[in-house]
Design a protein around this motif. Structure first.
Motif, short mmCIF file in Angstrom:
data_model
loop_
_atom_site.label_atom_id
_atom_site.label_comp_id
_atom_site.label_asym_id
_atom_site.label_seq_id
_atom_site.Cartn_x
_atom_site.Cartn_y
_atom_site.Cartn_z
N TYR A 52 37.99 48.01 36.66
CA TYR A 52 36.68 47.74 37.43
C TYR A 52 36.21 45.98 37.37
O TYR A 52 35.70 45.54 38.22
N TYR A 54 38.15 43.50 36.78
CA TYR A 54 39.26 42.91 37.72
C TYR A 54 38.76 42.89 39.12
O TYR A 54 39.24 42.02 39.79
N GLU A 55 38.47 44.31 39.54
CA GLU A 55 38.43 44.17 41.02
C GLU A 55 36.93 43.69 41.62
O GLU A 55 36.77 43.31 42.52
N ASN A 56 35.82 43.64 40.48
CA ASN A 56 34.51 43.38 41.18
C ASN A 56 33.80 42.39 40.32
O ASN A 56 32.84 42.08 40.78
N GLY A 57 34.26 41.84 39.26
CA GLY A 57 33.66 40.99 38.34
C GLY A 57 34.06 39.67 38.29
O GLY A 57 33.71 38.84 37.44
N ARG A 58 35.01 39.38 39.14
CA ARG A 58 35.46 37.80 39.33
C ARG A 58 34.61 36.98 39.38
O ARG A 58 34.80 35.78 38.74
N GLU A 59 33.68 37.04 40.44
CA GLU A 59 32.65 35.95 40.49
C GLU A 59 31.67 35.76 39.44
O GLU A 59 31.58 34.67 38.65
#
Ligand SMILES: [Zn+2]
Length: 159
Positions: A52, A54-59
């Motif tokens: 999760y 990796y896919e959504n918390g990059r920013e």
């Protein structure tokens, strides 16, 4: 947001279920089994949470070099996987979907899993008017008519 709520709620219910089981079974080996079950569940949750993030918390993690390093390594592995899948597909004469990575038939126009177009869109072969140049009425009739004049054009899928 939703996935994190699920993780918390499911983890609670697992803990409760395991707690009941542990109360009934005093056998140490059974406790070992319970510990292993919870441990496996924790590992699974880490995996879910990690994916999760990796896919959504990059920013949100852009300023964290450790997290960004891990993500870059994962990016590299993903890239490796798609290269291997592509090679595997080539060897098996199968097309690999660039979106979901599934192996599809080499003749498939679209991925059967996610619908991504697999074949490059070919320019339509326009029937060349044979007699007397272009004729609007004849062209319309040809376009609407049930019997195409060029029968060797394979049926085409339109998205
Ligand atoms: Zn696909």
């Amino acid at each position: 947001m939703g996935i994190l709520d699920d993780v918390v709620i499911n983890a609670k219910s697992v803990a409760e279920a395991v707690g009941r089981k542990a109360g009934q079974l005093v056998d140490v080996s059974k406790l070992h089994v319970s510990a292993a079950e919870v441990n496996a569940e924790i590992t699974k949750r880490y995996q879910t949470l990690g994916q999760y993030v990796y896919e959504n918390g990059r920013e949100a993690l852009a300023a964290d070099p450790e997290a960004m390093g891990q993500m870059a390594e994962l990016d590299g592995l993903q890239e490796q996987l798609s290269v291997i899948n592509k090679e595997l597909g080539d060897k098996q004469n199968k097309a690999v979907c660039p979106t979901c990575g599934r192996h599809c038939g080499s003749a498939d126009t679209f991925c059967s899993t996610c619908g991504t177009r697999l074949q490059p869109e070919e320019p339509a072969e326009e029937p060349i008017p044979q007699e007397g140049g272009p004729n609007d009425e004849a062209a319309k009739a040809a376009a609407q008519g049930p019997a195409p004049t060029v029968s060797d054009i394979p049926p085409r899928d339109f998205p």
